[in-house]
Design an enzyme around this catalytic site. Structure first.
Site, PDB file in Angstrom:
ATOM      1  N   GLN A  46      -0.108  43.460   2.699  1.00 43.28           N
ATOM      2  CA  GLN A  46      -0.779  44.063   1.545  1.00 43.28           C
ATOM      3  C   GLN A  46      -1.662  45.206   2.014  1.00 43.28           C
ATOM      4  O   GLN A  46      -2.186  45.172   3.125  1.00 43.28           O
ATOM      5  CB  GLN A  46      -1.714  43.060   0.851  1.00 43.28           C
ATOM      6  N   ASN A  48      -4.997  47.027   0.344  1.00 40.79           N
ATOM      7  CA  ASN A  48      -5.963  46.910  -0.754  1.00 40.79           C
ATOM      8  C   ASN A  48      -6.889  48.115  -0.769  1.00 40.79           C
ATOM      9  O   ASN A  48      -7.150  48.724   0.264  1.00 40.79           O
ATOM     10  CB  ASN A  48      -6.782  45.631  -0.596  1.00 40.79           C
ATOM     11  N   ARG A  59     -20.648  43.850  -0.451  1.00 41.65           N
ATOM     12  CA  ARG A  59     -19.460  43.016  -0.695  1.00 41.65           C
ATOM     13  C   ARG A  59     -19.273  42.143   0.537  1.00 41.65           C
ATOM     14  O   ARG A  59     -19.108  42.648   1.633  1.00 41.65           O
ATOM     15  CB  ARG A  59     -18.226  43.884  -0.913  1.00 41.65           C
ATOM     16  N   HIS A  62     -16.581  37.674   3.309  1.00 36.01           N
ATOM     17  CA  HIS A  62     -15.369  36.996   2.856  1.00 36.01           C
ATOM     18  C   HIS A  62     -14.390  36.681   3.993  1.00 36.01           C
ATOM     19  O   HIS A  62     -14.324  37.416   4.976  1.00 36.01           O
ATOM     20  CB  HIS A  62     -14.621  37.882   1.853  1.00 36.01           C
ATOM     21  N   LYS A  72      -7.587  41.880   9.081  1.00 35.21           N
ATOM     22  CA  LYS A  72      -7.771  43.069   8.249  1.00 35.21           C
ATOM     23  C   LYS A  72      -7.914  44.298   9.138  1.00 35.21           C
ATOM     24  O   LYS A  72      -8.480  44.227  10.225  1.00 35.21           O
ATOM     25  CB  LYS A  72      -9.045  42.953   7.404  1.00 35.21           C
ATOM     26  N   TYR A 132      -7.864  48.898   3.004  1.00 40.68           N
ATOM     27  CA  TYR A 132      -7.656  47.956   4.093  1.00 40.68           C
ATOM     28  C   TYR A 132      -6.328  47.240   3.967  1.00 40.68           C
ATOM     29  O   TYR A 132      -5.852  46.935   2.885  1.00 40.68           O
ATOM     30  CB  TYR A 132      -8.825  46.984   4.244  1.00 40.68           C
ATOM     31  N   LYS A 167     -20.939  35.812  -7.320  1.00 39.08           N
ATOM     32  CA  LYS A 167     -20.159  34.998  -6.384  1.00 39.08           C
ATOM     33  C   LYS A 167     -20.662  35.187  -4.951  1.00 39.08           C
ATOM     34  O   LYS A 167     -20.862  34.222  -4.212  1.00 39.08           O
ATOM     35  CB  LYS A 167     -18.682  35.386  -6.495  1.00 39.08           C
ATOM     36  N   ASP A 168     -20.873  36.442  -4.546  1.00 38.08           N
ATOM     37  CA  ASP A 168     -21.318  36.706  -3.172  1.00 38.08           C
ATOM     38  C   ASP A 168     -22.753  36.233  -2.937  1.00 38.08           C
ATOM     39  O   ASP A 168     -23.106  35.849  -1.824  1.00 38.08           O
ATOM     40  CB  ASP A 168     -21.182  38.189  -2.830  1.00 38.08           C
TER      41      ASP A 168
END
Length: 188
Positions: A46, A48, A59, A62, A72, A132, A167-168
């Site tokens: 992928q 992104n 951010r 994760h 990544k 990324y 969330k973070d």
């Protein structure tokens, strides 16, 4: 490409080797042969793209648990951000340590984030854009995060965050059970 070792085991800061003339330059963003020669991941599934409109947007931090752990390759394509990685592999000599570097559209540096690392960044400019590549598909059941200001890790962010998702903000401090540290064994 020029591969710079970081203080964290198997992580790299990658500098593009520009070949230029009066028109501009050409550089490889990725080369399977060069990555393989460094012992790095050569298959990505992928690509992104993220845009953070405000300076001070944080951010992170994760990652995904095995078997969906991600490697990544991160690059800033507009503006600038400070990119941070944390080694969560219990078998690693750099376990629990962090490393950060400024990635910008201007310096064209890239961060290679191996399996078993948490990753995040804070934007240093308005309209900072990241591109990324990842070597695993998103797996919501394996998604985890580490609190961005966990005192046991001690990340020293260059500026105070102004924007962080709910969330973070709610990720817990490093906890062996929640963060799946036993599942990270053997990822060296």
């Amino acid at each position: 490409m020029i591969f710079h070792k970081t203080p964290l085991e198997t992580a790299r800061l990658i500098e593009l080797e520009k070949r230029g003339d009066a028109r501009g330059f050409f550089a490889r963003f990725f080369c399977e042969k060069e990555f393989a020669a460094e012992g790095l991941t050569t298959r990505f599934v992928q690509v992104n793209n993220s845009l953070s409109a405000k300076k001070g947007t944080l951010r992170g931090m994760h990652y995904q648990l095995p078997p969906a752990a991600e490697t990544k390759l991160v690059r800033c394509i507009r503006g600038a951000f400070w990119d941070v990685i944390v080694d969560l592999r219990p078998d690693s000599p750099s376990f629990g340590k962090w490393y950060g570097a400024e990635l910008s559209a201007e310096n064209r540096l890239m961060m290679y984030v191996p399996h078993g690392f948490a990753h995040g960044f804070i934007t240093l400019t308005e309209d900072a854009e990241a591109l990324y590549m990842v070597d695993a598909f998103y797996a919501p059941e394996g998604e985890r995060g580490l609190r961005w200001n966990d005192p046991a890790i001690g990340i020293q962010w260059p500026i105070a965050p102004e924007e962080i998702s709910d969330k973070d903000q709610k990720w817990p401090d490093l906890d062996a059970g929640f963060h799946g540290l036993e599942r990270m064994r053997g990822l060296l």
